[in-house]
Design a protein around this motif. Structure first.
Motif, PDB file in Angstrom:
ATOM      1  N   ALA A 181       0.864  -1.183   0.000  1.00  0.00           N
ATOM      2  CA  ALA A 181       0.000   0.000   0.000  1.00  0.00           C
ATOM      3  C   ALA A 181       0.898   1.229   0.000  1.00  0.00           C
ATOM      4  CB  ALA A 181      -0.894  -0.001   1.235  1.00  0.00           C
ATOM      5  N   VAL A 182       0.614   2.156  -0.900  1.00  0.00           N
ATOM      6  CA  VAL A 182       1.322   3.434  -0.968  1.00  0.00           C
ATOM      7  C   VAL A 182       0.243   4.508  -1.052  1.00  0.00           C
ATOM      8  CG1 VAL A 182       3.015   4.837  -2.202  1.00  0.00           C
ATOM      9  CG2 VAL A 182       3.199   2.345  -2.275  1.00  0.00           C
ATOM     10  N   ALA A 183      -0.063   5.135   0.090  1.00  0.00           N
ATOM     11  CA  ALA A 183      -1.189   6.076   0.162  1.00  0.00           C
ATOM     12  C   ALA A 183      -2.441   5.343  -0.322  1.00  0.00           C
ATOM     13  CB  ALA A 183      -0.899   7.347  -0.610  1.00  0.00           C
ATOM     14  N   ASP A 184      -3.139   5.868  -1.330  1.00  0.00           N
ATOM     15  CA  ASP A 184      -4.360   5.207  -1.806  1.00  0.00           C
ATOM     16  C   ASP A 184      -4.140   4.442  -3.112  1.00  0.00           C
ATOM     17  OD1 ASP A 184      -4.086   7.363  -3.494  1.00  0.00           O
ATOM     18  OD2 ASP A 184      -6.181   7.945  -3.430  1.00  0.00           O
ATOM     19  N   VAL A 185      -2.874   4.104  -3.391  1.00  0.00           N
ATOM     20  CA  VAL A 185      -2.495   3.352  -4.581  1.00  0.00           C
ATOM     21  C   VAL A 185      -1.748   2.111  -4.121  1.00  0.00           C
ATOM     22  CG1 VAL A 185      -1.107   3.451  -6.700  1.00  0.00           C
ATOM     23  CG2 VAL A 185      -2.308   5.487  -5.922  1.00  0.00           C
ATOM     24  N   GLN A 186      -1.690   1.107  -4.947  1.00  0.00           N
ATOM     25  CA  GLN A 186      -0.907  -0.084  -4.624  1.00  0.00           C
ATOM     26  C   GLN A 186       0.332  -0.158  -5.504  1.00  0.00           C
ATOM     27  OE1 GLN A 186      -3.365  -3.578  -4.961  1.00  0.00           O
ATOM     28  NE2 GLN A 186      -4.866  -2.809  -3.497  1.00  0.00           N
ATOM     29  N   LEU A 187       1.412  -0.661  -4.922  1.00  0.00           N
ATOM     30  CA  LEU A 187       2.629  -0.959  -5.664  1.00  0.00           C
ATOM     31  C   LEU A 187       2.728  -2.475  -5.743  1.00  0.00           C
ATOM     32  CD1 LEU A 187       5.323  -0.142  -6.996  1.00  0.00           C
ATOM     33  CD2 LEU A 187       6.342  -0.276  -4.707  1.00  0.00           C
ATOM     34  N   HIS A 188       2.689  -2.999  -6.951  1.00  0.00           N
ATOM     35  CA  HIS A 188       2.808  -4.434  -7.158  1.00  0.00           C
ATOM     36  C   HIS A 188       4.240  -4.728  -7.585  1.00  0.00           C
ATOM     37  CE1 HIS A 188      -1.788  -4.924  -8.101  1.00  0.00           C
ATOM     38  NE2 HIS A 188      -1.542  -4.360  -6.924  1.00  0.00           N
ATOM     39  N   VAL A 189       4.890  -5.595  -6.852  1.00  0.00           N
ATOM     40  CA  VAL A 189       6.260  -6.003  -7.154  1.00  0.00           C
ATOM     41  C   VAL A 189       6.148  -7.399  -7.753  1.00  0.00           C
ATOM     42  CG1 VAL A 189       8.561  -6.401  -6.220  1.00  0.00           C
ATOM     43  CG2 VAL A 189       7.116  -4.598  -5.241  1.00  0.00           C
ATOM     44  N   GLY A 190       6.190  -7.455  -9.082  1.00  0.00           N
ATOM     45  CA  GLY A 190       5.970  -8.706  -9.787  1.00  0.00           C
ATOM     46  C   GLY A 190       7.269  -9.425 -10.094  1.00  0.00           C
ATOM     47  N   VAL A 191       7.150 -10.692 -10.410  1.00  0.00           N
ATOM     48  CA  VAL A 191       8.301 -11.533 -10.738  1.00  0.00           C
ATOM     49  C   VAL A 191       8.292 -11.783 -12.240  1.00  0.00           C
ATOM     50  CG1 VAL A 191       9.313 -13.814 -10.404  1.00  0.00           C
ATOM     51  CG2 VAL A 191       8.249 -12.628  -8.471  1.00  0.00           C
ATOM     52  N   GLU A 192       9.471 -11.570 -12.866  1.00  0.00           N
ATOM     53  CA  GLU A 192       9.594 -11.872 -14.292  1.00  0.00           C
ATOM     54  C   GLU A 192      11.057 -12.085 -14.642  1.00  0.00           C
ATOM     55  OE1 GLU A 192       8.101  -8.683 -16.717  1.00  0.00           O
ATOM     56  OE2 GLU A 192       9.824  -7.435 -16.344  1.00  0.00           O
ATOM     57  N   ASP A 193      11.281 -12.635 -15.812  1.00  0.00           N
ATOM     58  CA  ASP A 193      12.641 -12.782 -16.297  1.00  0.00           C
ATOM     59  C   ASP A 193      13.177 -11.400 -16.652  1.00  0.00           C
ATOM     60  OD1 ASP A 193      12.619 -15.576 -16.029  1.00  0.00           O
ATOM     61  OD2 ASP A 193      11.570 -15.771 -17.946  1.00  0.00           O
ATOM     62  N   ALA A 194      14.493 -11.263 -16.671  1.00  0.00           N
ATOM     63  CA  ALA A 194      15.137  -9.965 -16.903  1.00  0.00           C
ATOM     64  C   ALA A 194      14.627  -9.318 -18.194  1.00  0.00           C
ATOM     65  CB  ALA A 194      16.641 -10.135 -16.966  1.00  0.00           C
ATOM     66  N   VAL A 195      14.463  -8.003 -18.121  1.00  0.00           N
ATOM     67  CA  VAL A 195      14.066  -7.217 -19.290  1.00  0.00           C
ATOM     68  C   VAL A 195      15.054  -6.072 -19.452  1.00  0.00           C
ATOM     69  CG1 VAL A 195      11.618  -7.782 -19.126  1.00  0.00           C
ATOM     70  CG2 VAL A 195      12.492  -5.796 -17.921  1.00  0.00           C
ATOM     71  N   ALA A 196      15.118  -5.530 -20.630  1.00  0.00           N
ATOM     72  CA  ALA A 196      16.028  -4.422 -20.906  1.00  0.00           C
ATOM     73  C   ALA A 196      15.603  -3.178 -20.127  1.00  0.00           C
ATOM     74  CB  ALA A 196      16.032  -4.124 -22.404  1.00  0.00           C
ATOM     75  N   PRO A 197      16.573  -2.355 -19.716  1.00  0.00           N
ATOM     76  CA  PRO A 197      16.225  -1.101 -19.026  1.00  0.00           C
ATOM     77  C   PRO A 197      15.309  -0.235 -19.897  1.00  0.00           C
ATOM     78  CG  PRO A 197      18.587  -1.492 -18.944  1.00  0.00           C
ATOM     79  CD  PRO A 197      17.997  -2.525 -19.879  1.00  0.00           C
ATOM     80  N   SER A 198      14.475   0.544 -19.250  1.00  0.00           N
ATOM     81  CA  SER A 198      13.554   1.404 -19.975  1.00  0.00           C
ATOM     82  C   SER A 198      13.271   2.655 -19.158  1.00  0.00           C
ATOM     83  CB  SER A 198      12.268   0.622 -20.272  1.00  0.00           C
ATOM     84  OG  SER A 198      11.189   1.058 -19.531  1.00  0.00           O
ATOM     85  N   LYS A 199      12.487   3.548 -19.708  1.00  0.00           N
ATOM     86  CA  LYS A 199      12.096   4.774 -19.000  1.00  0.00           C
ATOM     87  C   LYS A 199      10.869   4.546 -18.111  1.00  0.00           C
ATOM     88  CE  LYS A 199      13.820   8.079 -22.342  1.00  0.00           C
ATOM     89  NZ  LYS A 199      13.493   9.228 -23.183  1.00  0.00           N
ATOM     90  N   ARG A 200      10.276   3.368 -18.168  1.00  0.00           N
ATOM     91  CA  ARG A 200       9.081   3.095 -17.361  1.00  0.00           C
ATOM     92  C   ARG A 200       9.399   3.312 -15.891  1.00  0.00           C
ATOM     93  NH1 ARG A 200       8.650  -2.241 -20.565  1.00  0.00           N
ATOM     94  NH2 ARG A 200      10.452  -2.578 -19.261  1.00  0.00           N
ATOM     95  N   HIS A 201       8.460   3.940 -15.181  1.00  0.00           N
ATOM     96  CA  HIS A 201       8.648   4.151 -13.741  1.00  0.00           C
ATOM     97  C   HIS A 201       7.370   4.675 -13.121  1.00  0.00           C
ATOM     98  CE1 HIS A 201       9.170   8.237 -15.249  1.00  0.00           C
ATOM     99  NE2 HIS A 201       8.855   8.655 -14.041  1.00  0.00           N
ATOM    100  N   PRO A 202       7.170   4.381 -11.836  1.00  0.00           N
ATOM    101  CA  PRO A 202       6.100   5.061 -11.106  1.00  0.00           C
ATOM    102  C   PRO A 202       6.667   6.332 -10.479  1.00  0.00           C
ATOM    103  CG  PRO A 202       6.982   3.293  -9.764  1.00  0.00           C
ATOM    104  CD  PRO A 202       7.705   3.248 -11.086  1.00  0.00           C
ATOM    105  N   ALA A 203       5.804   7.278 -10.201  1.00  0.00           N
ATOM    106  CA  ALA A 203       6.182   8.494  -9.476  1.00  0.00           C
ATOM    107  C   ALA A 203       5.192   8.665  -8.329  1.00  0.00           C
ATOM    108  CB  ALA A 203       6.154   9.712 -10.396  1.00  0.00           C
TER     109      ALA A 203
END
Length: 123
Positions: free
Chosen positions: A51-73
């Motif tokens: 729980a992050v304030a009134d939003v959820q942060l999901h920490v998912g499991v996956e195989d390695a992926v290339a770096p990207s600009k994707r991000h939460p703020a």
């Protein structure tokens, strides 16, 4: 048809397989986020939810992926103090381009996920 959106429900970052214990130390321990239980149907997939304030942060499991600009703020209070805390705890941070009326920076979790923290200012 016009889609009527509500609030943001969750964002997801990813970790390697078998890294839940390390993620729990970082997100629950260092960042102090409250872990919430995943639905039974999703537990088999691994990962953690927070729980992050009134939003959820999901920490998912996956195989390695290339770096990207994707991000939460996330909006926080006392951006300078939070940055100092993270840096003193050994967490890499980086400056972000200036935006009028916003203090901000990014940091990286132990798995390379970029997370931006912002604080609105009066400017």
């Amino acid at each position: 048809m016009k889609i009527k959106f509500g609030r943001l429900d969750h964002v997801q970052v990813c970790i390697p397989r078998d890294a839940e214990a390390r993620a729990r130390e970082f997100y629950g321990g260092l960042l102090g986020l409250e872990e919430i239980e995943k639905p039974a149907a999703l537990k088999k997939n691994g990962g953690l939810w927070y729980a992050v304030a009134d939003v959820q942060l999901h920490v998912g499991v996956e195989d390695a992926v290339a770096p990207s600009k994707r991000h939460p703020a996330f909006e926080v209070e006392n951006v300078p103090g939070v940055r100092t805390y993270l840096e003193q705890s050994g967490v890499p941070t980086r400056d972000e381009p200036d935006i009028p009326g916003v203090r901000r920076f990014s940091f990286f979790d132990p798995f390379g996920n970029r997370i931006e923290l912002i604080e609105r200012t009066e400017s």
